[in-house]
Motif scaffolding. Sequence first.
Motif, PDB file in Angstrom:
ATOM      1  N   ALA A 118      13.151   8.303   3.129  1.00 50.30           N
ATOM      2  CA  ALA A 118      12.813   8.207   1.705  1.00 50.30           C
ATOM      3  C   ALA A 118      12.450   9.545   1.081  1.00 50.30           C
ATOM      4  N   ILE A 119      11.847  10.439   1.843  1.00 50.00           N
ATOM      5  CA  ILE A 119      11.409  11.710   1.262  1.00 50.00           C
ATOM      6  C   ILE A 119      12.597  12.563   0.813  1.00 50.00           C
ATOM      7  N   ILE A 120      13.777  12.259   1.304  1.00 50.93           N
ATOM      8  CA  ILE A 120      15.006  12.928   0.862  1.00 50.93           C
ATOM      9  C   ILE A 120      15.776  12.054  -0.122  1.00 50.93           C
ATOM     10  N   THR A 121      15.900  10.778   0.184  1.00 51.81           N
ATOM     11  CA  THR A 121      16.756   9.916  -0.625  1.00 51.81           C
ATOM     12  C   THR A 121      16.174   9.604  -1.995  1.00 51.81           C
ATOM     13  N   VAL A 122      14.860   9.442  -2.105  1.00 50.93           N
ATOM     14  CA  VAL A 122      14.259   9.113  -3.404  1.00 50.93           C
ATOM     15  C   VAL A 122      14.383  10.280  -4.383  1.00 50.93           C
ATOM     16  N   PRO A 123      13.975  11.516  -4.021  1.00 53.48           N
ATOM     17  CA  PRO A 123      14.202  12.634  -4.955  1.00 53.48           C
ATOM     18  C   PRO A 123      15.678  12.833  -5.289  1.00 53.48           C
ATOM     19  N   ALA A 124      16.560  12.629  -4.305  1.00 49.38           N
ATOM     20  CA  ALA A 124      17.998  12.769  -4.568  1.00 49.38           C
ATOM     21  C   ALA A 124      18.459  11.754  -5.603  1.00 49.38           C
ATOM     22  N   ALA A 125      17.950  10.527  -5.508  1.00 47.78           N
ATOM     23  CA  ALA A 125      18.333   9.494  -6.463  1.00 47.78           C
ATOM     24  C   ALA A 125      17.819   9.819  -7.865  1.00 47.78           C
ATOM     25  N   PHE A 126      16.550  10.201  -7.972  1.00 48.66           N
ATOM     26  CA  PHE A 126      15.994  10.553  -9.284  1.00 48.66           C
ATOM     27  C   PHE A 126      16.750  11.728  -9.904  1.00 48.66           C
ATOM     28  N   LEU A 127      16.999  12.754  -9.117  1.00 50.73           N
ATOM     29  CA  LEU A 127      17.690  13.932  -9.629  1.00 50.73           C
ATOM     30  C   LEU A 127      19.103  13.589 -10.092  1.00 50.73           C
ATOM     31  N   THR A 128      19.780  12.749  -9.327  1.00 48.93           N
ATOM     32  CA  THR A 128      21.137  12.355  -9.708  1.00 48.93           C
ATOM     33  C   THR A 128      21.126  11.580 -11.018  1.00 48.93           C
ATOM     34  N   VAL A 129      20.202  10.632 -11.150  1.00 46.34           N
ATOM     35  CA  VAL A 129      20.118   9.840 -12.383  1.00 46.34           C
ATOM     36  C   VAL A 129      19.886  10.742 -13.586  1.00 46.34           C
ATOM     37  N   ILE A 130      18.974  11.685 -13.473  1.00 40.07           N
ATOM     38  CA  ILE A 130      18.627  12.545 -14.612  1.00 40.07           C
ATOM     39  C   ILE A 130      19.788  13.477 -14.969  1.00 40.07           C
ATOM     40  N   LEU A 131      20.368  14.125 -13.983  1.00 46.54           N
ATOM     41  CA  LEU A 131      21.439  15.088 -14.262  1.00 46.54           C
ATOM     42  C   LEU A 131      22.675  14.402 -14.835  1.00 46.54           C
ATOM     43  N   VAL A 132      23.064  13.285 -14.243  1.00 45.32           N
ATOM     44  CA  VAL A 132      24.257  12.594 -14.735  1.00 45.32           C
ATOM     45  C   VAL A 132      24.005  11.989 -16.114  1.00 45.32           C
ATOM     46  N   SER A 133      22.802  11.488 -16.352  1.00 44.35           N
ATOM     47  CA  SER A 133      22.491  10.947 -17.675  1.00 44.35           C
ATOM     48  C   SER A 133      22.542  12.032 -18.745  1.00 44.35           C
ATOM     49  N   ILE A 192       5.018   7.021   3.321  1.00 46.25           N
ATOM     50  CA  ILE A 192       4.133   6.784   2.178  1.00 46.25           C
ATOM     51  C   ILE A 192       4.944   6.650   0.893  1.00 46.25           C
ATOM     52  N   LEU A 193       5.893   7.546   0.707  1.00 51.63           N
ATOM     53  CA  LEU A 193       6.724   7.516  -0.499  1.00 51.63           C
ATOM     54  C   LEU A 193       7.543   6.229  -0.571  1.00 51.63           C
ATOM     55  N   ALA A 194       8.116   5.814   0.556  1.00 45.96           N
ATOM     56  CA  ALA A 194       8.929   4.600   0.579  1.00 45.96           C
ATOM     57  C   ALA A 194       8.097   3.374   0.238  1.00 45.96           C
ATOM     58  N   LEU A 195       6.912   3.258   0.817  1.00 42.76           N
ATOM     59  CA  LEU A 195       6.083   2.091   0.584  1.00 42.76           C
ATOM     60  C   LEU A 195       5.527   2.070  -0.833  1.00 42.76           C
ATOM     61  N   PHE A 196       5.124   3.232  -1.337  1.00 41.07           N
ATOM     62  CA  PHE A 196       4.491   3.296  -2.656  1.00 41.07           C
ATOM     63  C   PHE A 196       5.495   2.989  -3.765  1.00 41.07           C
ATOM     64  N   LEU A 197       6.720   3.515  -3.646  1.00 39.56           N
ATOM     65  CA  LEU A 197       7.718   3.311  -4.692  1.00 39.56           C
ATOM     66  C   LEU A 197       8.657   2.151  -4.392  1.00 39.56           C
ATOM     67  N   SER A 223       8.265  -3.838  11.623  1.00 36.79           N
ATOM     68  CA  SER A 223       7.724  -3.048  10.533  1.00 36.79           C
ATOM     69  C   SER A 223       8.596  -1.833  10.235  1.00 36.79           C
ATOM     70  N   LEU A 224       9.269  -1.306  11.253  1.00 36.87           N
ATOM     71  CA  LEU A 224      10.175  -0.186  11.007  1.00 36.87           C
ATOM     72  C   LEU A 224      11.408  -0.648  10.244  1.00 36.87           C
ATOM     73  N   THR A 225      11.903  -1.858  10.567  1.00 36.83           N
ATOM     74  CA  THR A 225      13.041  -2.404   9.837  1.00 36.83           C
ATOM     75  C   THR A 225      12.677  -2.676   8.391  1.00 36.83           C
ATOM     76  N   VAL A 226      11.517  -3.267   8.176  1.00 33.61           N
ATOM     77  CA  VAL A 226      11.056  -3.522   6.817  1.00 33.61           C
ATOM     78  C   VAL A 226      10.827  -2.209   6.076  1.00 33.61           C
ATOM     79  N   GLY A 227      10.340  -1.182   6.784  1.00 28.01           N
ATOM     80  CA  GLY A 227      10.180   0.130   6.149  1.00 28.01           C
ATOM     81  C   GLY A 227      11.486   0.671   5.612  1.00 28.01           C
ATOM     82  N   MET A 228      12.593   0.421   6.326  1.00 24.80           N
ATOM     83  CA  MET A 228      13.899   0.837   5.835  1.00 24.80           C
ATOM     84  C   MET A 228      14.282   0.062   4.575  1.00 24.80           C
TER      85      MET A 228
END
Length: 596
Positions: free
Chosen positions: A529-544, A314-319, A461-466
């Motif tokens: 996505a449930i791990i990689t998306v929060p990790a990406a957001f957190l990295t962007v905010i902390l490093v910025s 859900i997170l991957a498709l929505f964002l 659909s699984l490949t596209v989900g990635m």
Amino acid sequence: MSAKIWALSGAFAVIIATFYIGWRSSRTASTAQDFLVARRTVRSRRNAAAVSGEYLSAASFLGVAGLVLKDGADALWYPIGFTAGYLALMLFVAAPLRRSGAYTLPDFCEARLGSRALRGLAAVFVVFIGILYVVPQLQLAGQALANILPVPTWVGATVVTVVVIVNVFGGGMRAITVVQAFQYWLKLFAIAAPTFVMCLLFIGNGGLRDGQATTLTEALPPTFTQNTEIDVRTPVLLRVEDPVWLAARGETDGEPAMGTVYWGPGTHEVAAGTTLHFSKGSSVPVVAGAPADNESWLAPASNGGDLFSTYSLILALFLGTMGLPHVLVRFYTNPDGRAARRTTLHVLLLLSLFYLFPIMLGALSRLYVPELLVTGQTDAAVLNLPHSIAPGILGDILGAVLTAGAFAAFLSTSSGLVVSVSGVLSTDVLRGRVRDFRFATAVAGGVPLALAIAVRQTDISLTVGMSFALAASTFCPILLLGVWWRKLTWVGAAAGMIVGGGLVLASLVINTISNLTGGWAPSVFSQPAIITVPAAFLTVILVSKATPAKIPADVAQIRLRMHAPDNLGLTRDRAVASFGTAEERSRLADGRHRKE
């Protein structure tokens, strides 16, 4: 034979129409602005149809029905997520993105954060996402043509690639806009009309199949509608719910088989090259991991319910939608931010209408083509269904219409992906001229074709989900924070892109190796996505926050330009240096698209 002739006629009719419309539209394309952003004159209704046309890929036309056939209620998150992603895009990104004046996604990164290095990194991920998305389109095109003609699968992939390259080569975004708008309405008709006819046949027969009442709510496995012979082309692990007798030639459960075989409840291995023969009315074994009976198929999360993977999907498709380069590039073609937001609203309506039909076809496939559950080739359900419900000339015609729609899906999505990748290659690697765009088109089409031939096909659909997970973990944080957070720095954006994208690509590699060596990887590697998306957001905010000196000096002016109303006239086209002066663009605008 007549069925194949009808299907072949439908496929070639779409190919010829696509080529002709692209050729007609390309005659007015002469500048780099035509090829990259269609002179920024595409009105909202036409652009919405074009966005929907390229977004409704083979994963939508064929893959969603196949997933519903296999996974039932658990697969409904795909069409919901595919559509709902545009709500976030409309609310947070569409209008500011257009007002930024950028003409590619990497160009937006540089416009907002003033870094050529970040632009180069973004270009790399645009190419990755484009290739990851277009390869399964070409593979399924090859499979579709191989079902019609006795040709290798690479032939269909090559045909689609050639048509796409020719169209993009001739007119770029200006030609593809008209082609994709046409192909949306073609795909809608191609899936809606056969669905209505097949539902009427089913209802008119009183819900009977072969004289027996049908239901998808009982705790029974699906059954074969007729004596069925199945050729297993790749190794498969099957789950049997009710005992079944069958005839096998090849290897099952690690032993040679030549004659009658008994399978009791449990799992059974079938080697590649094995032929299985099931009698009419016997229970259908299903691929391990899929619901084995109809009652659990209809109930969400009833088969062991991996909620972690569901939430991750859900997170991957929505964002992920707001990070797909071939989707975002269409919003650069709108005249202004208001038109971009209106385009997104229209897209929501068009997609919601379309996705009603693959769901219905998936349910009918569970009753009429359950043999696809044995091989796992459920993506072929839409193309095989008409001949099971309506044998004879009517089934041939319905199959031809669906085949035409499938080829429209292959062509439209592949065209959008090739345009977006070509635009990035021509402006970020080459010099941005028309000849550079055309050279980049050959590369953007040729490399995915080579990979489509060399790489083993998986569930599309699984490949596209990635692909959605990669987009959500790289560009989504930069777009959201770049539009709404003034303290974003290019260092933080680059770090987040590397962390999020690196995690997704590592998951893709691990999952691919796992699929080839026994499926040992946990489900998180197929839906990360449930791990990689929060990790990406957190990295962007902390490093910025750790690099405040890298905040652009003109950040206030840039953000004002993105958020100010269009009628204030603050939008500035970043492409003047490449496309000429404002006076030249005004002259070119006389040939704008028809107002809608």
